[in-house]
Design an enzyme around this catalytic site. Structure first.
Site, PDB file in Angstrom:
ATOM      1  N   PHE A  61       0.803  -1.223   0.000  1.00  0.00           N
ATOM      2  CA  PHE A  61       0.000   0.000   0.000  1.00  0.00           C
ATOM      3  C   PHE A  61       0.839   1.278   0.000  1.00  0.00           C
ATOM      4  CE2 PHE A  61       0.604  -1.416   4.386  1.00  0.00           C
ATOM      5  CZ  PHE A  61       1.132  -0.282   4.978  1.00  0.00           C
ATOM      6  N   ARG A 103      -5.988   6.108  19.703  1.00  0.00           N
ATOM      7  CA  ARG A 103      -6.228   5.044  18.716  1.00  0.00           C
ATOM      8  C   ARG A 103      -7.607   4.412  18.925  1.00  0.00           C
ATOM      9  NH1 ARG A 103      -1.916   3.612  15.461  1.00  0.00           N
ATOM     10  NH2 ARG A 103      -2.661   1.472  15.255  1.00  0.00           N
ATOM     11  N   THR A 109      -8.081   0.693  11.655  1.00  0.00           N
ATOM     12  CA  THR A 109      -7.587   1.179  10.367  1.00  0.00           C
ATOM     13  C   THR A 109      -8.525   0.794   9.229  1.00  0.00           C
ATOM     14  OG1 THR A 109      -5.321   0.977  11.154  1.00  0.00           O
ATOM     15  CG2 THR A 109      -5.614   1.103   8.778  1.00  0.00           C
ATOM     16  N   ARG A 122     -12.992   7.100  12.518  1.00  0.00           N
ATOM     17  CA  ARG A 122     -12.771   6.476  11.211  1.00  0.00           C
ATOM     18  C   ARG A 122     -14.053   5.846  10.671  1.00  0.00           C
ATOM     19  NH1 ARG A 122      -6.905   3.741  12.467  1.00  0.00           N
ATOM     20  NH2 ARG A 122      -5.617   5.432  11.633  1.00  0.00           N
ATOM     21  N   HIS A 135      -4.756   9.558  11.506  1.00  0.00           N
ATOM     22  CA  HIS A 135      -3.550   8.808  11.865  1.00  0.00           C
ATOM     23  C   HIS A 135      -3.377   8.904  13.370  1.00  0.00           C
ATOM     24  CE1 HIS A 135       0.680   7.537  11.973  1.00  0.00           C
ATOM     25  NE2 HIS A 135       0.852   8.540  12.821  1.00  0.00           N
TER      26      HIS A 135
END
Length: 160
Positions: A61, A103, A109, A122, A135
């Site tokens: 990626f 996080r 993610t 997210r 991030h």
């Protein structure tokens, strides 16, 4: 001994390019749980993006990530968890880090996993695994390196 209390967050280009109207709303959500110590809006050059993501070089990626992160402005932020200030004043909690709380706040993610987690950023704002909107540093060592990358004098000026 106090653990490292900061983390680096980035609001990625997909938010600023396609969802710019949400930036203030996102900042308000962040400020509900975190103290923003520093923030700026910048556009990464190709060289800066390659340097920042050097640990991902060679991964499938990598090229897509570099292309994405250089297509528009980003907002790097230095954060600390508001609850750390309370906990540090009340007891010697050994979990004095903002890395995991941030996080957890942004979520997984991967887009599909993030959408299953209610309330994560997210899940709300990410559109793909690469364009996942945010991030977060993965470790204390990463946080130190990443903060020094975007805010070179912050840590030396904020030693306790």
């Amino acid at each position: 001994m106090n653990k490292f209390k900061y983390t680096l967050a980035i609001i990625k280009p997909d938010i600023l390019v396609k969802q710019n109207q949400n930036v203030d709303k996102i900042i308000n959500k962040i400020e509900s749980k975190f103290i923003i110590h520093q923030r700026k809006q910048i556009k990464l050059s190709l060289e800066e993006a390659e340097q920042f993501y050097k640990d991902h070089r060679g991964k499938f990626f990598y090229e897509r990530l570099i292309s994405f992160m250089t297509r528009g402005d980003i907002i790097p932020l230095i954060l600390s968890d508001k609850s750390l200030e309370i906990n540090n004043n009340n007891n010697n909690n050994n979990n004095n880090t903002s890395i995991k709380p941030w996080r957890d706040f942004i979520g997984p993610t991967h887009r599909d996993k993030a959408r299953e987690q209610i309330g994560c950023l997210r899940g709300e704002y990410g559109t793909s695994d690469t364009r996942n909107a945010f991030h977060g540093s993965g470790s204390e060592e990463e946080a130190i390196d990443e903060i020094n990358f975007f805010f070179p004098h912050f840590l030396e000026n904020n030693k306790k």
